[in-house]
Design a protein around this motif. Structure first.
Motif, PDB file in Angstrom:
ATOM      1  N   GLY A 189       0.788  -1.222   0.000  1.00 53.69           N
ATOM      2  CA  GLY A 189       0.000   0.000   0.000  1.00 53.69           C
ATOM      3  C   GLY A 189       0.816   1.266   0.000  1.00 53.69           C
ATOM      4  O   GLY A 189       0.283   2.357  -0.070  1.00 53.69           O
ATOM      5  N   ALA A 190       2.180   1.134   0.104  1.00 53.55           N
ATOM      6  CA  ALA A 190       3.028   2.310   0.217  1.00 53.55           C
ATOM      7  C   ALA A 190       3.339   2.955  -1.124  1.00 53.55           C
ATOM      8  O   ALA A 190       4.134   3.874  -1.194  1.00 53.55           O
ATOM      9  N   SER A 191       2.734   2.472  -2.197  1.00 51.14           N
ATOM     10  CA  SER A 191       2.925   3.134  -3.480  1.00 51.14           C
ATOM     11  C   SER A 191       2.316   4.529  -3.459  1.00 51.14           C
ATOM     12  O   SER A 191       2.689   5.386  -4.246  1.00 51.14           O
ATOM     13  N   ALA A 192       1.375   4.751  -2.567  1.00 50.50           N
ATOM     14  CA  ALA A 192       0.747   6.058  -2.327  1.00 50.50           C
ATOM     15  C   ALA A 192      -0.221   6.491  -3.423  1.00 50.50           C
ATOM     16  O   ALA A 192      -0.899   7.501  -3.280  1.00 50.50           O
ATOM     17  N   THR A 193      -0.324   5.742  -4.513  1.00 58.22           N
ATOM     18  CA  THR A 193      -1.227   6.149  -5.595  1.00 58.22           C
ATOM     19  C   THR A 193      -2.694   6.027  -5.193  1.00 58.22           C
ATOM     20  O   THR A 193      -3.561   6.626  -5.825  1.00 58.22           O
ATOM     21  N   GLN A 194      -2.977   5.262  -4.154  1.00 55.32           N
ATOM     22  CA  GLN A 194      -4.368   5.070  -3.729  1.00 55.32           C
ATOM     23  C   GLN A 194      -4.917   6.279  -2.997  1.00 55.32           C
ATOM     24  O   GLN A 194      -6.138   6.413  -2.847  1.00 55.32           O
ATOM     25  N   TYR A 195      -4.054   7.192  -2.545  1.00 53.05           N
ATOM     26  CA  TYR A 195      -4.518   8.314  -1.737  1.00 53.05           C
ATOM     27  C   TYR A 195      -4.987   9.443  -2.636  1.00 53.05           C
ATOM     28  O   TYR A 195      -4.311   9.830  -3.581  1.00 53.05           O
ATOM     29  N   GLN A 196      -6.142  10.001  -2.319  1.00 53.66           N
ATOM     30  CA  GLN A 196      -6.788  10.983  -3.185  1.00 53.66           C
ATOM     31  C   GLN A 196      -6.740  12.406  -2.643  1.00 53.66           C
ATOM     32  O   GLN A 196      -7.292  13.316  -3.258  1.00 53.66           O
ATOM     33  N   SER A 197      -6.102  12.615  -1.517  1.00 57.23           N
ATOM     34  CA  SER A 197      -5.980  13.956  -0.956  1.00 57.23           C
ATOM     35  C   SER A 197      -4.727  14.019  -0.093  1.00 57.23           C
ATOM     36  O   SER A 197      -4.194  12.988   0.346  1.00 57.23           O
ATOM     37  N   LEU A 198      -4.286  15.249   0.170  1.00 53.92           N
ATOM     38  CA  LEU A 198      -3.137  15.437   1.051  1.00 53.92           C
ATOM     39  C   LEU A 198      -3.462  14.993   2.470  1.00 53.92           C
ATOM     40  O   LEU A 198      -2.590  14.479   3.176  1.00 53.92           O
ATOM     41  N   ALA A 199      -4.704  15.160   2.875  1.00 54.77           N
ATOM     42  CA  ALA A 199      -5.117  14.705   4.201  1.00 54.77           C
ATOM     43  C   ALA A 199      -5.010  13.186   4.309  1.00 54.77           C
ATOM     44  O   ALA A 199      -4.598  12.651   5.353  1.00 54.77           O
TER      45      ALA A 199
END
Length: 263
Positions: free
Chosen positions: A65-75
């Motif tokens: 999950g650390a690829s970070a592409t799944q995150y959709q906001s800075l929060a």
């Protein structure tokens, strides 16, 4: 008979503590003392020397999950970093030091590695270096506290936790933070990036040169297919040690102002 720690006078002990603090050993990172003069057991894995990269053949292991592409906001990125236990730096740092400023800003500043002041406050560019950065930005009409996009800046780091004793992060530690930095750039969508210091400059330009060679030249960095103008410059902490080079940083700030005014 050799003098032992129990034989030290209060003056000798105070001098020893002062010397350790000056060398950067200002934190306890283990439950018990370790005799570094005793050879380690044969089965122990040798540590990577300070300032050197991990062997090229050794793959960098990043947590799922650390690829970070799944995150959709800075929060979401901040929340993910708060719960990201794969990086060993988190275990010894006091606080996460992820970002500051206005997420809508045209200008993104990318620092290096948190120092003691940043670690205590949980904010990039705190302490004396932060005050100097604020003055540098104000001189060209920018501020981390500005609400309008044109005058604001957004600040993040290359590594988000302070290494113990301010040591150089390992290559594995750099690589664990890199996906989150790149995703931050994707989501923040800056018009320009300013890299403060050699670490961020080398990581985002791909050039191994020193900061005095890299600084003062606009280059282009590509993040997920988007070309972004990038300007390497000197880190405020470096300028506090080398005040004669403030004139170089001022030239860089003027280049930034001219770029913003032209676009």
């Amino acid at each position: 008979m050799d003098k032992t720690q129990n034989d030290m006078t209060p003056h000798d002990a105070a001098e020893a503590l002062r010397w350790l603090s000056e060398m950067g050993a200002d934190e306890i990172i283990g439950e018990s003392t370790v005799n570094r003069l005793v050879a380690p057991a044969a089965k122990a894995t040798p540590a990577v020397a300070r300032g050197t990269a991990a062997p090229a053949a050794a793959p960098v292991v990043v947590a799922p999950g650390a690829s970070a592409t799944q995150y959709q906001s800075l929060a979401e990125i901040r929340a993910a970093l708060e719960g990201f236990d794969a990086c060993p730096l988190k275990k010894t740092a006091t606080k996460l030091c992820y970002a500051d400023g206005n997420p809508q800003a045209r200008v993104m500043l990318v620092g290096e590695v948190p120092d003691r002041d940043e670690d205590i406050q949980g904010q990039p560019f705190a302490g004396r270096a932060g005050l100097l950065l604020d003055r540098m930005l104000a001189a060209v009409g920018l501020s981390r506290s500005a609400q309008d996009r044109e005058s604001a800046v957004f600040i993040t780091n290359t590594v988000f936790w302070r290494p113990p004793g301010n040591r150089t992060p390992t290559e594995a530690e750099f690589q664990m933070c890199l996906p989150f930095l790149l995703r931050t750039i994707e989501l923040q969508k800056p018009d320009v990036i300013v890299c403060l210091g050699v670490t961020s400059s080398q990581r985002l330009t791909g050039k191994p040169d020193g900061i005095l060679k890299l600084r003062g030249k606009w280059v282009t960095t590509n993040v997920s297919g988007r070309n972004i103008p990038l300007l390497p410059t000197l880190h405020p902490a470096y300028l506090l040690r080398q005040p004669a080079h403030k004139r170089l940083a001022w030239r860089d700030m003027l280049m930034l102002r001219q770029m913003l005014d032209a676009h």
